[in-house]
Structure formats: C-alpha cells, structure tokens
Write a protein that holds these residues in place. Structure first.
Motif, PDB file in Angstrom:
ATOM      1  N   THR A   1      -8.875  20.884  73.212  1.00 57.91           N
ATOM      2  CA  THR A   1      -9.619  19.622  73.098  1.00 57.91           C
ATOM      3  C   THR A   1     -10.594  19.618  71.924  1.00 57.91           C
ATOM      4  OG1 THR A   1     -11.569  20.372  74.314  1.00 57.91           O
ATOM      5  CG2 THR A   1      -9.714  19.607  75.638  1.00 57.91           C
ATOM      6  N   HIS A   2     -11.315  18.496  71.835  1.00 56.68           N
ATOM      7  CA  HIS A   2     -12.392  18.367  70.844  1.00 56.68           C
ATOM      8  C   HIS A   2     -13.481  19.431  71.071  1.00 56.68           C
ATOM      9  CE1 HIS A   2     -13.400  16.162  74.479  1.00 56.68           C
ATOM     10  NE2 HIS A   2     -14.670  16.383  74.187  1.00 56.68           N
ATOM     11  N   ARG A   3     -13.598  19.962  72.292  1.00 58.71           N
ATOM     12  CA  ARG A   3     -14.616  21.000  72.580  1.00 58.71           C
ATOM     13  C   ARG A   3     -13.882  22.347  72.512  1.00 58.71           C
ATOM     14  NH1 ARG A   3     -19.175  19.503  74.289  1.00 58.71           N
ATOM     15  NH2 ARG A   3     -18.412  17.568  75.200  1.00 58.71           N
ATOM     16  N   GLY A   4     -13.309  22.646  71.357  1.00 59.53           N
ATOM     17  CA  GLY A   4     -12.257  23.651  71.320  1.00 59.53           C
ATOM     18  C   GLY A   4     -12.558  24.953  70.602  1.00 59.53           C
TER      19      GLY A   4
ATOM     20  N   ASN B   1      -7.856  18.618  69.734  1.00 63.30           N
ATOM     21  CA  ASN B   1      -7.446  17.226  69.696  1.00 63.30           C
ATOM     22  C   ASN B   1      -8.617  16.276  69.913  1.00 63.30           C
ATOM     23  OD1 ASN B   1      -5.764  14.880  69.963  1.00 63.30           O
ATOM     24  ND2 ASN B   1      -4.116  16.340  70.375  1.00 63.30           N
ATOM     25  N   GLY B   2      -8.796  15.363  68.971  1.00 57.24           N
ATOM     26  CA  GLY B   2      -9.862  14.360  69.103  1.00 57.24           C
ATOM     27  C   GLY B   2      -9.482  13.255  70.060  1.00 57.24           C
ATOM     28  N   ILE B   3      -8.201  13.203  70.441  1.00 55.25           N
ATOM     29  CA  ILE B   3      -7.748  12.193  71.400  1.00 55.25           C
ATOM     30  C   ILE B   3      -7.847  12.800  72.781  1.00 55.25           C
ATOM     31  CG2 ILE B   3      -5.786  10.795  72.167  1.00 55.25           C
ATOM     32  CD1 ILE B   3      -4.831  10.917  69.221  1.00 55.25           C
ATOM     33  N   VAL B   4      -8.688  12.224  73.628  1.00 55.23           N
ATOM     34  CA  VAL B   4      -8.887  12.803  74.955  1.00 55.23           C
ATOM     35  C   VAL B   4      -7.562  12.787  75.720  1.00 55.23           C
ATOM     36  CG1 VAL B   4     -10.046  12.471  77.167  1.00 55.23           C
ATOM     37  CG2 VAL B   4     -11.333  12.264  75.043  1.00 55.23           C
ATOM     38  N   GLY B   5      -7.174  13.959  76.203  1.00 59.64           N
ATOM     39  CA  GLY B   5      -5.899  14.090  76.919  1.00 59.64           C
ATOM     40  C   GLY B   5      -4.722  14.312  75.991  1.00 59.64           C
TER      41      GLY B   5
ATOM     42  N   GLY C   1     -10.896  18.349  79.738  1.00 54.38           N
ATOM     43  CA  GLY C   1     -12.054  18.078  80.581  1.00 54.38           C
ATOM     44  C   GLY C   1     -11.699  17.170  81.750  1.00 54.38           C
ATOM     45  N   GLU C   2     -12.643  16.975  82.652  1.00 52.45           N
ATOM     46  CA  GLU C   2     -12.374  16.102  83.806  1.00 52.45           C
ATOM     47  C   GLU C   2     -12.188  14.659  83.353  1.00 52.45           C
ATOM     48  OE1 GLU C   2     -15.270  17.128  82.957  1.00 52.45           O
ATOM     49  OE2 GLU C   2     -16.636  15.441  83.102  1.00 52.45           O
ATOM     50  N   GLY C   3     -12.824  14.276  82.244  1.00 51.61           N
ATOM     51  CA  GLY C   3     -12.650  12.916  81.717  1.00 51.61           C
ATOM     52  C   GLY C   3     -11.196  12.661  81.370  1.00 51.61           C
ATOM     53  N   ALA C   4     -10.527  13.683  80.831  1.00 51.68           N
ATOM     54  CA  ALA C   4      -9.130  13.536  80.413  1.00 51.68           C
ATOM     55  C   ALA C   4      -8.210  13.267  81.599  1.00 51.68           C
ATOM     56  CB  ALA C   4      -8.677  14.792  79.676  1.00 51.68           C
ATOM     57  N   THR C   5      -8.635  13.651  82.798  1.00 53.26           N
ATOM     58  CA  THR C   5      -7.743  13.477  83.948  1.00 53.26           C
ATOM     59  C   THR C   5      -7.704  12.030  84.442  1.00 53.26           C
ATOM     60  OG1 THR C   5      -9.289  13.977  85.758  1.00 53.26           O
ATOM     61  CG2 THR C   5      -8.261  15.854  84.656  1.00 53.26           C
TER      62      THR C   5
ATOM     63  N   ASN D   1     -14.181  21.335  84.139  1.00 52.61           N
ATOM     64  CA  ASN D   1     -14.972  20.209  84.647  1.00 52.61           C
ATOM     65  C   ASN D   1     -16.462  20.491  84.461  1.00 52.61           C
ATOM     66  OD1 ASN D   1     -16.249  18.210  86.000  1.00 52.61           O
ATOM     67  ND2 ASN D   1     -15.074  18.410  87.897  1.00 52.61           N
ATOM     68  N   ASN D   2     -17.013  19.924  83.373  1.00 54.85           N
ATOM     69  CA  ASN D   2     -18.458  20.108  83.133  1.00 54.85           C
ATOM     70  C   ASN D   2     -19.266  18.898  83.615  1.00 54.85           C
ATOM     71  OD1 ASN D   2     -18.168  18.138  81.178  1.00 54.85           O
ATOM     72  ND2 ASN D   2     -18.202  19.564  79.459  1.00 54.85           N
ATOM     73  N   GLN D   3     -18.602  18.034  84.357  1.00 50.97           N
ATOM     74  CA  GLN D   3     -19.220  16.905  85.062  1.00 50.97           C
ATOM     75  C   GLN D   3     -19.724  15.754  84.185  1.00 50.97           C
ATOM     76  OE1 GLN D   3     -21.959  18.252  88.182  1.00 50.97           O
ATOM     77  NE2 GLN D   3     -20.842  20.181  88.221  1.00 50.97           N
ATOM     78  N   TRP D   4     -19.508  15.847  82.869  1.00 53.06           N
ATOM     79  CA  TRP D   4     -19.886  14.741  81.986  1.00 53.06           C
ATOM     80  C   TRP D   4     -18.734  14.418  81.054  1.00 53.06           C
ATOM     81  CZ3 TRP D   4     -24.314  11.866  82.211  1.00 53.06           C
ATOM     82  CH2 TRP D   4     -25.331  12.364  83.019  1.00 53.06           C
ATOM     83  N   ALA D   5     -18.419  13.140  80.934  1.00 55.19           N
ATOM     84  CA  ALA D   5     -17.457  12.667  79.945  1.00 55.19           C
ATOM     85  C   ALA D   5     -18.272  11.804  78.978  1.00 55.19           C
ATOM     86  CB  ALA D   5     -16.352  11.858  80.600  1.00 55.19           C
TER      87      ALA D   5
ATOM     88  N   GLY E   1     -25.671  18.295  74.717  1.00 50.93           N
ATOM     89  CA  GLY E   1     -25.187  16.923  74.618  1.00 50.93           C
ATOM     90  C   GLY E   1     -23.684  16.889  74.418  1.00 50.93           C
ATOM     91  N   HIS E   2     -23.146  15.677  74.399  1.00 52.61           N
ATOM     92  CA  HIS E   2     -21.697  15.561  74.179  1.00 52.61           C
ATOM     93  C   HIS E   2     -21.319  16.174  72.829  1.00 52.61           C
ATOM     94  CE1 HIS E   2     -17.679  14.153  73.912  1.00 52.61           C
ATOM     95  NE2 HIS E   2     -17.967  13.366  72.896  1.00 52.61           N
ATOM     96  N   PHE E   3     -22.106  15.852  71.800  1.00 51.11           N
ATOM     97  CA  PHE E   3     -21.895  16.429  70.468  1.00 51.11           C
ATOM     98  C   PHE E   3     -23.230  16.986  69.997  1.00 51.11           C
ATOM     99  CE2 PHE E   3     -22.569  11.840  70.300  1.00 51.11           C
ATOM    100  CZ  PHE E   3     -23.744  11.763  69.559  1.00 51.11           C
TER     101      PHE E   3
HETATM  102  C1  LIG Z   1      -8.064   8.477  74.184  1.00 54.54           C
HETATM  103  C2  LIG Z   1      -9.554   8.607  73.966  1.00 54.54           C
HETATM  104  N1  LIG Z   1     -10.393   7.837  74.683  1.00 54.54           N
HETATM  105  C3  LIG Z   1     -11.739   7.932  74.491  1.00 54.54           C
HETATM  106  C4  LIG Z   1     -12.235   8.794  73.542  1.00 54.54           C
HETATM  107  C5  LIG Z   1     -13.740   8.917  73.341  1.00 54.54           C
HETATM  108  N2  LIG Z   1     -14.188  10.196  73.934  1.00 54.54           N
HETATM  109  C6  LIG Z   1     -14.372  11.304  73.191  1.00 54.54           C
HETATM  110  S1  LIG Z   1     -14.812  12.620  74.119  1.00 54.54           S
HETATM  111  C7  LIG Z   1     -14.797  11.715  75.535  1.00 54.54           C
HETATM  112  C8  LIG Z   1     -15.154  12.323  76.852  1.00 54.54           C
HETATM  113  C9  LIG Z   1     -14.288  13.468  77.204  1.00 54.54           C
HETATM  114  O1  LIG Z   1     -14.729  14.035  78.409  1.00 54.54           O
HETATM  115  P1  LIG Z   1     -13.989  15.247  79.046  1.00 54.54           P
HETATM  116  O2  LIG Z   1     -12.513  15.031  78.981  1.00 54.54           O
HETATM  117  O3  LIG Z   1     -14.569  15.477  80.386  1.00 54.54           O
HETATM  118  O4  LIG Z   1     -14.312  16.457  78.049  1.00 54.54           O
HETATM  119  P2  LIG Z   1     -15.714  17.107  77.678  1.00 54.54           P
HETATM  120  O5  LIG Z   1     -16.243  16.376  76.466  1.00 54.54           O
HETATM  121  O6  LIG Z   1     -16.597  17.007  78.855  1.00 54.54           O
HETATM  122  O7  LIG Z   1     -15.377  18.524  77.333  1.00 54.54           O
HETATM  123  C10 LIG Z   1     -14.422  10.395  75.275  1.00 54.54           C
HETATM  124  C11 LIG Z   1     -14.305   9.351  76.303  1.00 54.54           C
HETATM  125  C12 LIG Z   1     -11.318   9.551  72.780  1.00 54.54           C
HETATM  126  N3  LIG Z   1     -11.738  10.411  71.834  1.00 54.54           N
HETATM  127  N4  LIG Z   1     -10.000   9.463  73.028  1.00 54.54           N
END
Ligand SMILES: Cc1ncc(C[n+]2csc(CCOP(=O)(O)OP(=O)(O)O)c2C)c(N)n1
Length: 319
Positions: A65-68, A114-118, A145-149, A174-178, A242-244
């Motif tokens: 993921t982006h947190r990679g 990947n910058g695309i969540v999921g 992350g849990e957001g991706a689910t 699952n770090n509880q924040w998206a 923070g997120h970033f």
């Molecule tokens: C398809 C898509 N939707 C929305 C975003 C915006 N976005 C970037 S990170 C993020 C939250 C991701 O949360 P999670 O999957 O829980 O990963 P975490 O950042 O907690 O590691 C969102 C919504 C994106 N990058 N790609």
C-alpha cells in the motif's frame, strides 16, 4: 518464543528497528524538503511486515500500500536502494520514478506499493494465479488497511481467490483510521477478519504482537504453499501518527494518540527478549547504533546519487 534461537530474535529486532529508524529519518528529510511527493509512515506497525516476510523467499510475491516502507524493507530491499528511490534518484530500483507510494522491485518479488486504496489486492491475486498455473511453489501476500476492505476490489479479489483456490494470504493491518475517518464510522463490524467468512476462507483477528503474527502468518503461508488456498489475517493496532507526514490531526482526540503510542510492538518484543535473557540493554543499544549508521550512510548515498535526466522521461512508458 521457545522455537526461536537468539540469532533469529536479534535479527527480527534489527529488522523492526530498522523500519522504525528509517521512517524517523524520512520524517526529518521530508520535512526539510529533500523528498518529493507524500510519505505515510507505518510507525507502530513494524511487527507485521517483519513477521510475515520472515516466512517468504525472494521469489515469493508481495503487493502493498501507500503505507509501504516497512513492507519493502521487510521483503529485502537494501537501505541504499530504498533511499535512492525515495530521493527520486536514477539508481533507485524504479530509476527514481516511483517515490514512496509506488515503490517496486520485481527482483525481490515486490510488485509495487500502491496509491490506489485496495489496488494491490487483485495484483497479488494475479501473481498467485501465475504461481498456481506455473506450479512454481510461490505464494503471494498482500498488505492493506481496514479502509481498503470497503473497496469492491477487496471483495472481488477474495471471492476469486477462494473459488480459484489461489496461494495468496491477505494481511489487513487495521490501524483503525482511514485517512481522517475512524473505523467505527465506515464499518459495521469490529473485526475485519469476519469478512473472510463471506468467501468461505479462514479469517483471524490478532493483536499487534510479533509472535502471534509470526505464528498465524506461518500457518497461512504454509497452507497457501501446499495447495490449501487463501486466508485472511487481521492485525489490530492503532495508528501512531497522522495519515501522512505533515497531517496535524485536528480531527483526532489527543488521548487516542496517547493510547496508540502506549502500545509499542517493538518495545513489547524487546521486553520479552530482556525478560528471557536473550539480549542485554547494551546489546540492544549497539544494534540501534549500527542501524543508525547504516541509515545515515544510505541517506548520504541517496543525496549524492544522480537525478534522472528529463530526456529519459518517456523511456519504458507503455500505453
Ligand atoms: C481508490 C481510492 N480511494 C480513496 C483514496 C484516498 N485515500 C488515500 S489513503 C485512504 C485511507 C486508507 O485507509 P486504510 O486502507 O485503512 O490504510 P491506512 O492509511 O490506514 O494504512 C484513502 C481513502 C485513494 N487513494 N484511492
């Protein structure tokens, strides 16, 4: 812990502390304006990539993921190559084009952050399908992350992996924040692992404890490798930062941050090593110093590395 010898335990600690210290350094150099783009740190979550990747070979696949940063370091990328890439330099594994969020190194099975969540989840399934087709005994792991689910791609991928019996392990950190949204706001369940049941695959929710993660990942990866199909492991933690980097977290109660930081997977791991006399405080400090030197020289290497020539921009572009 009885199953590990001292050298293995020291190696696990070294890998976890390397991830943490790399990210602490990155926060500094990013804030100085030395790194382009955005960075997202995984501080507080280091146990997962190290425990999972300790079961993998270089030929196994990983999508993340982006947190990679932690995943790439745990999968075996050298600190010098990693830093060169994050500094946007020509001698990084992606020739300075990936930055933090799309770092890949196919020689190490790193299919790409990947910058695309999921976005990494179906890529891992594709790699797993190739392993199954070619019968090469490889497995794929996928971190998200849990957001991706909540993304359709998660559900489609788990369904496909289940019906095709793919050698893939899904790891939800699952770090509880998206971004700025707590899990309780966007999900009707607490344990993401419950979602596995909908696809008929095993799912387990575990705490952010190195030994538990190592055990579960070992079982899941062995099952996948021997034809037993996919599974889902959820590791429950709480995001420290923070997120970033640069996110002031105005949306977050300071107590939530204190709670996060009071549970430290690396400190917990080290305490257990001290308690069982596997390592002394002096030895642990020696490892920190050695890792710090390694990181400082990697940063210097990156700073002194050449930037890509703009004339190369369209090379290796496939459209
Ligand atoms: C398809 C898509 N939707 C929305 C975003 C915006 N976005 C970037 S990170 C993020 C939250 C991701 O949360 P999670 O999957 O829980 O990963 P975490 O950042 O907690 O590691 C969102 C919504 C994106 N990058 N790609």
């Amino acid at each position: 812990m009885a199953t590990f010898n001292r050298d293995q335990l020291v190696e696990f600690y070294t890998r976890m502390i390397r991830i943490r210290m790399v990210e602490e350094k990155l926060m500094e150099v990013f804030s100085n304006g030395e790194i382009p783009g955005f960075i997202h740190v995984c501080i507080g979550q280091e146990a997962t990539p190290v425990a999972v990747c300790s079961h993998l070979d270089a030929t196994d696949y990983m999508a993340n993921t982006h947190r990679g940063h932690g995943h790439a370091l745990a999968k075996g990328i050298r600190a010098t190559d990693f830093m060169a890439e994050l500094f946007g330099r020509k001698n990084g594994p992606c020739r300075g084009r990936s930055g933090s969020m799309h770092l890949a190194d196919p020689d190490l099975g790193i299919l790409g952050a990947n910058g695309i969540v999921g976005g990494g989840i179906p890529i891992a399934c594709g790699a797993a399908l190739s392993a199954k087709y070619f019968k090469n005994n490889r497995v794929a792991v996928c971190f998200f992350g849990e957001g991706a689910t909540g993304e359709g791609t998660f559900h489609e991928s788990l369904n496909l992996a289940a019906v095709l019996n793919l050698p893939v392990v899904f790891i939800c950190e699952n770090n509880q924040w998206a971004e700025f949204t707590p899990q309780t706001v966007h999900m009707g369940i607490r344990d993401v692992a419950e979602r596995a049941a909908a696809y008929g695959i095993p799912g387990v929710a575990i705490p952010n404890d190195f030994f538990r993660i190592h055990e579960e990942a070992g079982k899941s990866i062995a099952t996948a490798r021997t034809g037993g199909g996919p599974s889902l492991i959820e590791v429950q933690s709480l995001r420290w930062h923070g997120h970033f980097v640069g996110d002031a977290q105005k949306y977050r109660n300071p107590e939530n941050i204190e709670t996060a930081m009071s549970a430290d997977c690396i400190a917990d791991f080290l305490q257990r090593l001290y308690a069982d006399n596997h390592i002394t405080h002096e030895e642990a400090e020696g490892i920190r110093k050695q890792v710090q030197e390694e990181i400082l020289s990697a940063v210097e290497y990156a700073r002194n590395s050449p930037l890509p020539d703009p004339s190369e921009l369209l090379e290796e572009l496939w459209v």
